[in-house]
Enzyme design. Structure first.
Site, PDB file in Angstrom:
ATOM      1  CE  LYS A 101      43.126 -55.195 -13.273  1.00  0.00           C
ATOM      2  NZ  LYS A 101      43.241 -53.771 -13.014  1.00  0.00           N
TER       3      LYS A 101
ATOM      4  NE  ARG B 117      52.551 -53.448 -14.899  1.00  0.00           N
ATOM      5  CZ  ARG B 117      52.140 -54.144 -15.956  1.00  0.00           C
ATOM      6  NH1 ARG B 117      51.061 -53.766 -16.605  1.00  0.00           N
ATOM      7  NH2 ARG B 117      52.813 -55.210 -16.355  1.00  0.00           N
TER       8      ARG B 117
ATOM      9  CD  GLU C 226      48.685 -51.208 -10.480  1.00  0.00           C
ATOM     10  OE1 GLU C 226      49.426 -51.529 -11.420  1.00  0.00           O
ATOM     11  OE2 GLU C 226      47.583 -50.649 -10.646  1.00  0.00           O
TER      12      GLU C 226
ATOM     13  CG  PHE D 162      52.738 -57.779 -10.451  1.00  0.00           C
ATOM     14  CD1 PHE D 162      53.078 -57.829 -11.782  1.00  0.00           C
ATOM     15  CD2 PHE D 162      52.044 -56.670  -9.974  1.00  0.00           C
ATOM     16  CE1 PHE D 162      52.729 -56.807 -12.635  1.00  0.00           C
ATOM     17  CE2 PHE D 162      51.700 -55.635 -10.824  1.00  0.00           C
ATOM     18  CZ  PHE D 162      52.046 -55.700 -12.165  1.00  0.00           C
TER      19      PHE D 162
ATOM     20  CE  LYS E 107      41.607 -55.804 -18.268  1.00  0.00           C
ATOM     21  NZ  LYS E 107      42.039 -54.477 -18.525  1.00  0.00           N
TER      22      LYS E 107
HETATM   23  P1  AMP Z   1      43.659 -52.411 -16.680  1.00  0.00           P
HETATM   24  O1  AMP Z   1      44.416 -51.176 -16.345  1.00  0.00           O
HETATM   25  O2  AMP Z   1      42.233 -52.411 -16.228  1.00  0.00           O
HETATM   26  O3  AMP Z   1      43.844 -52.815 -18.137  1.00  0.00           O
HETATM   27  O4  AMP Z   1      44.294 -53.635 -15.824  1.00  0.00           O
HETATM   28  C1  AMP Z   1      45.617 -54.051 -15.964  1.00  0.00           C
HETATM   29  C2  AMP Z   1      46.466 -53.372 -14.923  1.00  0.00           C
HETATM   30  O5  AMP Z   1      46.249 -53.921 -13.634  1.00  0.00           O
HETATM   31  C3  AMP Z   1      47.958 -53.584 -15.114  1.00  0.00           C
HETATM   32  O6  AMP Z   1      48.474 -52.741 -16.100  1.00  0.00           O
HETATM   33  C4  AMP Z   1      48.504 -53.243 -13.739  1.00  0.00           C
HETATM   34  O7  AMP Z   1      48.746 -51.852 -13.657  1.00  0.00           O
HETATM   35  C5  AMP Z   1      47.351 -53.573 -12.814  1.00  0.00           C
HETATM   36  N1  AMP Z   1      47.656 -54.687 -11.872  1.00  0.00           N
HETATM   37  C6  AMP Z   1      47.331 -54.674 -10.567  1.00  0.00           C
HETATM   38  N2  AMP Z   1      47.719 -55.796  -9.953  1.00  0.00           N
HETATM   39  C7  AMP Z   1      48.329 -56.565 -10.889  1.00  0.00           C
HETATM   40  C8  AMP Z   1      48.951 -57.859 -10.866  1.00  0.00           C
HETATM   41  N3  AMP Z   1      49.014 -58.594  -9.774  1.00  0.00           N
HETATM   42  N4  AMP Z   1      49.475 -58.321 -12.031  1.00  0.00           N
HETATM   43  C9  AMP Z   1      49.398 -57.593 -13.172  1.00  0.00           C
HETATM   44  N5  AMP Z   1      48.825 -56.371 -13.246  1.00  0.00           N
HETATM   45  C10 AMP Z   1      48.290 -55.858 -12.118  1.00  0.00           C
END
Ligand code: AMP
EC number: 6.5.1.1
Length: 568
Positions: free
Chosen positions: A256, A261, A306, A346, A431
């Site tokens: 992650k 994004r 990302e 991804f 996550k």
């Molecule tokens: P959050 O912003 O904490 O809700 O976490 C989700 C976000 O992690 C997604 O919207 C992406 O922007 C980011 N992200 C980073 N790496 C990945 C990945 N491999 N797959 C999906 N989302 C990812």
């Protein structure tokens, strides 16, 4: 042509209804009644939107512009309008009273009793459009003139909903779910087909018009289109991630990245980039455009990834750095050298004319790998996120440690057989990050600071989102954790969003800005309208990649609260 009066009457009726079924029926009646050319706009209007989110068009009408227009149309001084907004708590109710007062005076002086002539829904749209497109010198006057015209021609009730619509907050509780069901009802098409059509078009206006014109068959033919962004699929935190992985049997494990994004649309040589909020950010990121052009080997494609700010060794830099790049409008090239970006891809949702979202992740992944090519010199700039398919919890733990050591945020653990569900948060993407409980909350109020910080906004009332009522519910006040620079930045961002003037240094803020907030504990509290309060909240960062409706919900606050009780 349907009159705006009819639209306002529907809003008024819905405001008095509490049942979702009755609301859906009222919306369905309206959608059925309007002409096909008015249908997309009416569909957006009823959800408090003037333009579809994907269009990137901003209405750009602030409260002070609205007050000036109302003042010019009614003759009431701006100060009195501000007082009225404060006492009624709503710009719409204030506009209604202002227009009633104006009409009373007109009647007294000219025995003018008739209602003003009706104007259409499209007239309102066209005036808003002119206002939104006005730019440069004299643009304020153009905006004011067009709003003033609408208020001049309005009945009090019309003015109420024009004022609310101008701020894109109708306050009638109609969201995407209601409109989806209303379209299904109005045009006798199945709700799940409407939902799928919405997923691929990201525009319920198009879905409504297609349903009316071509019925089920046409609706099923709707697909993803290049340069019309689709909503991003989202991940969730799992209360028991190991159990969820076991349920998947095998999981696709990815790093992650802590960046921003991006949704990449490639159409021949033209590349368009959209942020998580679906804003067009192409102009701020010319280096990314170039990288995609060079390394994505597809005639047309839509990719998900990302963007991460990196240092010379390719190590990730702080999240704020990447947001600086996304926000940048001037000296873009210079900043590109300053803060280089790496694009980690991804997912892929569209390739050479074909919509891929209904394929399982493992199939999409193969297609993604087949069309992204990174050469040695650019391998730092673009890559497909490494993915390991495993059901072994120890292996996952090991990858997790590696991700954290490499400076990333954690893992996203995905169901390899899952489809790409635009806009959906569910068990298919989980996550895993270190446990520091934070919430993404919306600023709804603020206070000026004291002493050295007297010219800065020093304290913020933050709120969570209630997707059922589409309202923001307060959970606390935050005033710690901010540097002077961050205070300055937030003061600038918030000063255009003040609502209804201030009383004793305290003022309401239109819900637009999302902050990530850390806290010690959630308590039940009668002091805030959510019924909860955060203990020791502190600012972590601005999440201007998130829209207010993406903030944490009242349901999540309730869940965290009960998890806490279990831990005690
Ligand atoms: P959050 O912003 O904490 O809700 O976490 C989700 C976000 O992690 C997604 O919207 C992406 O922007 C980011 N992200 C980073 N790496 C990945 C990945 N491999 N797959 C999906 N989302 C990812």
């Amino acid at each position: 042509m349907t009159s705006f009066r009819e639209f306002a009457e529907t809003c008024q009726a819905i405001e008095k209804i509490s049942s979702t079924i009755d609301t859906t029926n009222r919306v369905a009646d309206l959608l059925k009644k309007v002409d096909i050319e008015e249908l997309p706009t009416t569909t957006h209007f009823i959800m408090s939107k003037v333009f579809p989110a994907w269009s990137g068009k901003q209405l750009g009408i602030g409260t002070s512009l609205l007050y000036t227009s109302l003042s010019k149309a009614s003759g009431m001084p701006v100060k009195s309008i501000q007082t009225l907004v404060r006492t009624t708590g709503d710009i719409g109710d204030a506009a209604l009273l202002i227009l009633k007062e104006k009409r009373k005076n007109q009647v007294t002086f000219s025995s003018f009793l008739e209602e003003p002539p009706e104007f259409s829904i499209m007239e309102v749209y066209n005036r808003f459009k002119i206002a939104s497109e006005a730019s440069g010198k004299g643009s304020q006057e153009v905006k004011i003139r067009n709003l003033q015209y609408l208020f001049n021609s309005s009945t009090p009730r019309e003015a109420k909903y024009i004022a609310r619509l101008a701020l894109e907050e109708l306050r009638i509780g109609v969201g995407e779910g209601v409109v989806r069901d209303a379209i299904a009802k109005a045009f006798s098409v199945p709700a799940d087909v409407v939902e799928h059509a919405f997923m691929v078009t990201n525009d319920l206006g198009i879905v409504a018009a297609t349903s009316k014109e071509g019925g089920l068959e046409a609706l099923e033919r709707l697909g993803i289109e290049i340069n019309r962004p689709i909503k991003m699929m989202l991940s969730q935190i799992s209360p028991d991630i190991d159990a969820d992985i076991k349920e998947m049997k095998e999981a696709a494990v990815e790093w992650k990245f802590d960046g921003a994004r991006v949704q990449v649309h490639k159409d021949g040589d033209s590349v368009t980039l959209f942020s998580r909020k679906l804003e067009n950010v192409t102009d701020s990121l010319p280096d990314l455009v170039e990288i995609v052009r060079k390394h994505v080997k597809a005639e047309s494609a839509i990719l998900d990834g990302e963007a991460v700010a990196v240092d010379e060794d390719g190590k990730p830099r702080a999240f704020q750095e990447i947001l600086k790049r996304f926000r940048r409008k001037y000296n873009v090239e210079e900043k590109a050298l300053d803060i280089p970006i790496q694009l980690n891809l991804f997912d892929i949702m569209y390739l050479n004319g074909k919509t891929l979202i209904d394929l399982p992740l493992i199939e999409r992944r193969k297609l993604l790998e087949s069309c992204v090519e990174s050469s040695v010199e650019d391998s730092k700039a673009i890559c497909v996120d490494k993915q390991v398919i495993t059901g072994d919890l120890e292996v996952i733990e090991q990858i997790y440690r590696e991700a954290l050591e490499a400076g990333h945020e954690g893992l996203v653990i995905k169901n390899p057989n899952s489809i790409y569900s635009p806009g959906k948060r569910g068990k298919n993407w989980l996550k895993k990050k270190p446990l520091m409980e934070t919430l993404d909350l919306v600023v709804v109020g603020a206070e000026w600071g004291f002493g050295r910080r007297a010219n800065l906004i020093g304290s913020y009332t933050v709120a969570c989102y209630d997707p059922k009522t589409l309202r923001f519910l307060q959970v606390g006040k935050v005033g710690t954790g901010l540097t002077d620079e961050q205070l300055k930045e937030l003061t600038e961002m918030l000063s255009g969003l003040m609502e209804g003037g201030e009383a004793g240094g305290v003022f309401a803020i239109r819900p637009k800005i999302v902050l990530e907030i850390a806290f010690e504990e959630i308590q039940k509290s009668p002091n805030y309208n959510s019924g909860f309060a955060l203990r020791f909240p502190r600012f972590v960062r601005i999440r201007d990649d998130k829209a207010p409706e993406e903030a944490d919900t009242i349901q999540r606050i309730g869940k965290v609260y009960s998890q806490q009780l279990k831990r005690l």
